[in-house]
Write a protein that holds these residues in place. Structure first.
Motif, PDB file in Angstrom:
ATOM      1  N   SER A 158       0.831  -1.207   0.000  1.00  0.00           N
ATOM      2  CA  SER A 158       0.000   0.000   0.000  1.00  0.00           C
ATOM      3  C   SER A 158       0.864   1.254   0.000  1.00  0.00           C
ATOM      4  N   TRP A 159       1.928   1.254   0.811  1.00  0.00           N
ATOM      5  CA  TRP A 159       2.819   2.422   0.841  1.00  0.00           C
ATOM      6  C   TRP A 159       3.534   2.589  -0.504  1.00  0.00           C
TER       7      TRP A 159
ATOM      8  N   SER B 291       1.263   4.061  -3.160  1.00  0.00           N
ATOM      9  CA  SER B 291       0.992   5.492  -2.987  1.00  0.00           C
ATOM     10  C   SER B 291       2.234   6.350  -3.221  1.00  0.00           C
ATOM     11  N   SER B 292       3.418   5.757  -3.055  1.00  0.00           N
ATOM     12  CA  SER B 292       4.660   6.531  -3.159  1.00  0.00           C
ATOM     13  C   SER B 292       5.332   6.436  -4.523  1.00  0.00           C
TER      14      SER B 292
END
Length: 241
Positions: free
Chosen positions: A204-205, A208-209
């Motif tokens: 998930s990180w 998003s990054s």
């Protein structure tokens, strides 16, 4: 005269000409792309029983990428780790989802190594399903999978580079550049997962990054297997000059 039938009057009978059709669902591939894919993977007979050798798949990529694309072969072909071949129809479907439909995301990349590292009986449990973390890898294993997935993205993003392209001792070498990207993403994943890392939280990180990195894998697959243009380098990963 019926469609697809040609009468041979005066020659002792008739001959039915069946138009050429694909015996395997080509999914989202065009006729030309499907033909190129068959050629690249040495698939002589377009039949449901056809299989693609692992060696034929990895040989489409440069030497330094071959160990990194092997897990994708097993994942996209829905085969167990170590299988020497994959079913042609399943591989077509898997490649179509990634190359044509753009379904490559960080979770899918990380799961390629998670599934490949699991025993056959555990593979289903590890994958679990959307958002599931049953049987998830340890944090140490997740660090390794992140490094491997990031390395795959890096070398796919820079198609004209390789580990042997420059002196490894130099700060400007390709391996050093890759190591900096791996370290940055690893540190970011740790910082973003204060309550403990899981495959879901890390994926998930990353989504998003750095959502653009898995796209490099998709583009490189298209370049190697379909003859599409090689991906342009990603400015965000360019080395400081």
């Amino acid at each position: 005269q019926a469609c697809g039938q040609s009468a041979a009057m005066g020659q002792g009978g008739s001959r039915t000409e069946v138009p050429e059709v694909h015996k395997v669902n080509r999914c989202s591939f065009s006729d030309d792309e499907y033909t190129m894919l068959r050629k690249s993977l040495n698939v002589a007979d377009d039949v449901p029983e056809a299989r693609v050798d692992l060696a034929s798949f990895v040989s489409c990529f440069p030497q330094h990428l071959r160990p990194l694309v092997q897990p994708l072969f097993f994942q996209l072909g829905k085969e167990e780790l170590g299988a020497g071949s994959a079913a042609w129809p399943l591989l077509v479907a898997g490649l179509s989802c990634v190359i044509k439909d753009g379904s490559m995301r960080w979770r899918k990349l990380l799961e390629a190594w998670t599934e490949s590292s699991a025993a056959p009986a555990q593979a289903q449990e590890v994958a679990g399903g959307p958002g599931a973390d049953a049987g998830q890898p340890t944090e140490q294993e997740l660090d390794l999978y992140l490094e491997l997935a990031t390395s795959l993205c890096f070398w796919c993003a820079f198609a004209d580079r390789s580990p042997a392209a420059s002196d490894e001792a130099s700060e400007e070498s390709e391996p050093r550049a890759r190591q900096r990207v791996v370290a940055a993403l690893g540190a970011g994943a740790v910082a973003a997962s204060q309550g403990g890392r899981s495959l879901s939280s890390v994926a998930s990180w990353l989504d998003s990054s750095v959502p653009m990195l898995p796209a490099a894998v998709r583009q490189r697959l298209g370049s190697a297997l379909l003859g599409q243009a090689a991906p342009d380098p990603f400015p965000a990963l360019e080395r400081d000059r």
